[in-house]
Design an enzyme around this catalytic site. Structure first.
Site, PDB file in Angstrom:
ATOM      1  N   ASP A  92       0.869  -1.176   0.000  1.00  0.00           N
ATOM      2  CA  ASP A  92       0.000   0.000   0.000  1.00  0.00           C
ATOM      3  C   ASP A  92       0.910   1.232   0.000  1.00  0.00           C
ATOM      4  O   ASP A  92       2.006   1.182  -0.542  1.00  0.00           O
ATOM      5  CB  ASP A  92      -0.946  -0.037   1.198  1.00  0.00           C
ATOM      6  CG  ASP A  92      -2.290   0.642   0.911  1.00  0.00           C
ATOM      7  OD1 ASP A  92      -2.256   1.822   0.506  1.00  0.00           O
ATOM      8  OD2 ASP A  92      -3.347   0.027   1.084  1.00  0.00           O
ATOM      9  N   GLY A 114       4.879  -0.490  -3.898  1.00  0.00           N
ATOM     10  CA  GLY A 114       3.922   0.218  -3.068  1.00  0.00           C
ATOM     11  C   GLY A 114       3.086   1.181  -3.867  1.00  0.00           C
ATOM     12  O   GLY A 114       3.134   1.210  -5.099  1.00  0.00           O
ATOM     13  N   HIS A 115       2.317   1.993  -3.160  1.00  0.00           N
ATOM     14  CA  HIS A 115       1.417   2.958  -3.793  1.00  0.00           C
ATOM     15  C   HIS A 115       1.939   4.382  -3.708  1.00  0.00           C
ATOM     16  O   HIS A 115       1.206   5.327  -3.958  1.00  0.00           O
ATOM     17  CB  HIS A 115       0.026   2.878  -3.147  1.00  0.00           C
ATOM     18  CG  HIS A 115      -0.670   1.581  -3.395  1.00  0.00           C
ATOM     19  ND1 HIS A 115      -1.944   1.315  -2.932  1.00  0.00           N
ATOM     20  CD2 HIS A 115      -0.283   0.462  -4.070  1.00  0.00           C
ATOM     21  CE1 HIS A 115      -2.300   0.084  -3.303  1.00  0.00           C
ATOM     22  NE2 HIS A 115      -1.309  -0.447  -3.987  1.00  0.00           N
ATOM     23  N   GLY A 116       3.213   4.531  -3.342  1.00  0.00           N
ATOM     24  CA  GLY A 116       3.815   5.854  -3.324  1.00  0.00           C
ATOM     25  C   GLY A 116       3.669   6.554  -1.989  1.00  0.00           C
ATOM     26  O   GLY A 116       3.379   5.952  -0.957  1.00  0.00           O
TER      27      GLY A 116
END
Length: 266
Positions: A92, A114-116
């Site tokens: 995430d 990940g999602h940054g």
């Protein structure tokens, strides 16, 4: 796993540095960790770093890229927090910034998978504390879903985001290098046909470079009732498959200075 009270790390930071990890879970399924407080006793380590001596490196947080809801570090209702010199790979957000945060400094972070680094999700509640004075600098995103993201629910809210600086970020095959998404409404539940009430203003992107894994490398999808204002692009260079990428803007206003690729849509 339930933590009652406080789990305290060794007072000598070299103990963790030599072992390679403080808390570690391997080959597990269906694990829940809740309750309590984690105290890493970082005061002595930061004192060492501030002295200029040779000290152990920063935190390393890892989880598989397909592990759901595994934010590396989540901040909420906090002020004066610094996150520095860390590698975070997870399923995430590497760092997620929730409501009520101010005066944050995030520097020298390597993120991937990940999602940054995300400000949000914000705006779930009608009455919600805002986010202000956030600096994110010298970060590298490798193969992440997003790079620098601000995300709000498409719901009425009195929240806000202002005074944000994203500076010196390198993107390596990132799906959404720069993105503001104010129409977040997964599965079209609890928010269809509504608009975000979160006001986004005074956000600067400076020296952002690298590669996008999609054609649209810069996306500002802002609220139709409370458009983004004061968005500033300065020295942006993002490409897609060796060619020029594109930008998308909706309900966003601001300026672009120096070289900006893809061409600004503000």
């Amino acid at each position: 796993m339930r933590i009652d009270g406080t789990l305290v790390a060794p007072s000598d930071y070299n103990v963790i540095a030599k072992s390679g990890s403080w808390l570690r879970f391997e080959r597990v399924t269906g694990v829940s960790i809740y309750g309590g407080t984690l105290d890493a006793q970082g005061t002595k380590l930061w004192a060492c770093k501030n002295s200029g001596k040779s000290c152990p490196k920063g935190a390393r947080i890892t989880a598989p890229g397909n592990s759901p809801n595994t934010d590396g570090i989540h901040l909420e209702r906090s002020s004066g927090v610094s996150i520095m010199n860390s590698h975070i790979g997870t399923g995430d957000d590497c760092v997620s910034i929730g409501p009520g945060n101010s005066n944050l400094w995030i520097e020298n972070i390597s993120c991937g998978p990940g999602h940054g680094i995300s400000i949000g999700s914000l705006g779930w509640d009608l009455q919600e504390a805002g986010v202000q004075n956030v600096t994110v600098k010298t970060v590298t995103f490798t193969g992440t879903d997003n790079g620098l993201r601000i995300k709000t629910w498409a719901r009425p809210s009195n929240g806000f985001v202002r005074g944000v600086l994203f500076q010196d970020a390198a993107m390596v095959n990132v799906r959404n290098p720069i993105i503001i998404d104010q129409n977040y409404c997964p599965h079209h539940k609890n928010c269809p046909d509504q608009a975000s009430g979160v006001r986004i203003s005074n956000v600067k992107y400076q020296d952002i470079h690298g590669t996008s894994s999609t054609q649209v490398a810069v996306k500002f999808d802002c609220s139709k009732t409370h458009p983004c204002s004061g968005i500033r692009l300065d020295k942006i260079n993002l490409t897609y498959r060796g060619k020029a990428a594109t930008a998308f803007c909706a309900n966003a206003g601001g300026t672009a200075t120096r070289v900006v690729e893809p061409t600004s849509c503000l």
